[in-house]
Design an enzyme around this catalytic site. Structure first.
Site, mmCIF file in Angstrom:
data_model
loop_
_atom_site.group_PDB
_atom_site.id
_atom_site.type_symbol
_atom_site.label_atom_id
_atom_site.label_comp_id
_atom_site.label_asym_id
_atom_site.label_seq_id
_atom_site.Cartn_x
_atom_site.Cartn_y
_atom_site.Cartn_z
ATOM 1 N N THR A 17 -36.601 3.475 -7.284
ATOM 2 C CA THR A 17 -36.557 3.709 -5.829
ATOM 3 C C THR A 17 -36.145 2.421 -5.128
ATOM 4 O O THR A 17 -36.458 1.329 -5.607
ATOM 5 C CB THR A 17 -37.972 4.138 -5.366
ATOM 6 O OG1 THR A 17 -38.318 5.326 -6.066
ATOM 7 C CG2 THR A 17 -38.028 4.400 -3.871
ATOM 8 N N ASP B 52 -39.971 -6.242 -5.551
ATOM 9 C CA ASP B 52 -40.092 -7.054 -4.342
ATOM 10 C C ASP B 52 -40.290 -8.530 -4.673
ATOM 11 O O ASP B 52 -39.892 -9.400 -3.903
ATOM 12 C CB ASP B 52 -41.244 -6.517 -3.488
ATOM 13 C CG ASP B 52 -40.998 -5.063 -3.127
ATOM 14 O OD1 ASP B 52 -39.996 -4.805 -2.444
ATOM 15 O OD2 ASP B 52 -41.751 -4.198 -3.573
ATOM 16 N N GLY C 38 -41.304 0.300 -1.055
ATOM 17 C CA GLY C 38 -40.931 1.641 -0.590
ATOM 18 C C GLY C 38 -42.070 2.638 -0.769
ATOM 19 O O GLY C 38 -41.855 3.850 -0.681
ATOM 20 N N GLU D 91 -43.385 5.001 -9.814
ATOM 21 C CA GLU D 91 -42.543 4.002 -10.486
ATOM 22 C C GLU D 91 -43.264 3.428 -11.706
ATOM 23 O O GLU D 91 -42.662 3.252 -12.775
ATOM 24 C CB GLU D 91 -42.187 2.868 -9.515
ATOM 25 C CG GLU D 91 -41.254 3.312 -8.404
ATOM 26 C CD GLU D 91 -41.004 2.220 -7.362
ATOM 27 O OE1 GLU D 91 -39.895 2.169 -6.849
ATOM 28 O OE2 GLU D 91 -41.912 1.432 -7.074
ATOM 29 N N LYS E 152 -35.563 -12.447 -4.622
ATOM 30 C CA LYS E 152 -36.831 -11.843 -5.079
ATOM 31 C C LYS E 152 -37.560 -12.718 -6.112
ATOM 32 O O LYS E 152 -38.655 -12.390 -6.534
ATOM 33 C CB LYS E 152 -36.551 -10.471 -5.724
ATOM 34 C CG LYS E 152 -35.791 -9.483 -4.849
ATOM 35 C CD LYS E 152 -36.650 -8.940 -3.755
ATOM 36 C CE LYS E 152 -35.999 -7.866 -2.921
ATOM 37 N NZ LYS E 152 -35.715 -6.630 -3.585
HETATM 38 C C1 5RP Z 1 -40.227 0.857 -3.975
HETATM 39 C C2 5RP Z 1 -39.987 -0.384 -4.737
HETATM 40 C C3 5RP Z 1 -38.613 -0.969 -4.669
HETATM 41 O O1 5RP Z 1 -38.067 -0.971 -5.936
HETATM 42 C C4 5RP Z 1 -38.713 -2.370 -4.127
HETATM 43 O O2 5RP Z 1 -39.346 -2.296 -2.848
HETATM 44 C C5 5RP Z 1 -37.351 -3.036 -4.005
HETATM 45 O O3 5RP Z 1 -36.597 -2.395 -3.028
HETATM 46 P P1 5RP Z 1 -35.137 -2.865 -2.616
HETATM 47 O O4 5RP Z 1 -34.272 -2.712 -3.806
HETATM 48 O O5 5RP Z 1 -34.771 -1.935 -1.465
HETATM 49 O O6 5RP Z 1 -35.227 -4.298 -2.155
HETATM 50 O O7 5RP Z 1 -40.841 -0.932 -5.395
HETATM 51 O O8 5RP Z 1 -41.572 1.230 -4.008
#
Ligand code: 5RP
Length: 236
Positions: free
Chosen positions: A33, A93, A106, A112, A130
């Site tokens: 996600t 993140d 997200g 996940e 990150k």
């Molecule tokens: C969702 C997640 C996402 O993988 C994480 O927030 C990274 O998101 P993005 O690729 O939009 O930076 O853990 O729950």
């Protein structure tokens, strides 16, 4: 997706495409996600459409992943129908030097963690922003909570030294509600010195469904970066 010149989006696109290129025909793929994984799903769809990739099925980790997979023509299945997941692709993140992660930006970290942990190979896709020396440095730790337990869980987390805040919706009144119908608390810890212990301690609080610490789950971390003005991907 529309063409972009935004450097962060370019890093996410490059790393998403690099992960999708590793998927082989006849495989079961965990579909993560977030905005980085979205580029991987798009690239998987393009490989399927061109005939370069055949006979894959995806296991989505969220409603978002389900919708994107349908848009990109990736056939879907569920955990009741497969006995293995060959590879999962998902964002994060934060990533520390031991490849431990914070996820849940997200609010999808529960599904996940189920899918990513079951995968034979879990590929993490991140942009270079990150990477951190210590988890919790830049991002609050998401914790999914059953709604009736919200206040006892807030108190328990405060006792552990965390500063919890209920995640609120954007362009929606009230809190964020997860795909499971629960709430998300984002927690600031001054330092996460032992992620494995904190992961277990938090999940032991009655009413906590899952937290966003992923310890020892990632097999490979692909990092998108900009080198000499161009998006590049390196293995972490
Ligand atoms: C969702 C997640 C996402 O993988 C994480 O927030 C990274 O998101 P993005 O690729 O939009 O930076 O853990 O729950």
């Amino acid at each position: 997706m529309a063409e972009t010149h935004d450097p962060v989006k370019l890093m996410k696109q490059a790393v998403g495409q690099a992960a999708a290129a590793q998927v082989k025909s006849n495989s079961v793929v965990g579909l993560g996600t977030g905005s980085t994984t979205a580029y991987a799903l798009q690239a998987l769809g393009e490989r399927l459409k061109s005939g370069e990739l055949t006979d894959i099925v995806g296991i989505p980790t969220s409603f978002q992943a389900q919708v994107l997979a349908r848009d990109y023509g990736i056939p879907l299945t569920g955990l009741d129908a497969v006995d293995r997941i060959d590879v999962a692709i998902d964002g994060a993140d934060e990533v520390d030097p031991q490849k431990n992660l914070i996820k849940g930006g997200g609010a999808a970290h529960t599904q996940e963690k189920i899918v990513d942990s079951l995968a034979e190979r879990f590929i993490v896709v991140v942009d270079s922003g990150k990477l951190v020396d210590k988890l919790g440095s830049t991002f609050l730790l998401p914790v999914e909570v059953v709604p009736m337990a919200l206040h006892p869980v807030l108190r328990a987390i405060t006792k552990l030294g965390g500063k919890p805040e209920l995640r609120m919706g954007v362009r929606k009144a009230g809190p964020v509600v997860t795909d499971q119908g629960n709430l998300v608390i984002d927690v600031k810890f001054d330092a996460i010195d032992n992620p494995a212990e904190l992961e277990k301690t938090l999940n032991n609080i009655p009413g906590v469904l899952e937290n966003g610490l992923f310890v020892g789950v990632a097999d490979q971390v692909l990092v998108g970066e900009i080198v000499d003005g161009q998006p590049k991907v390196r293995e972490f």
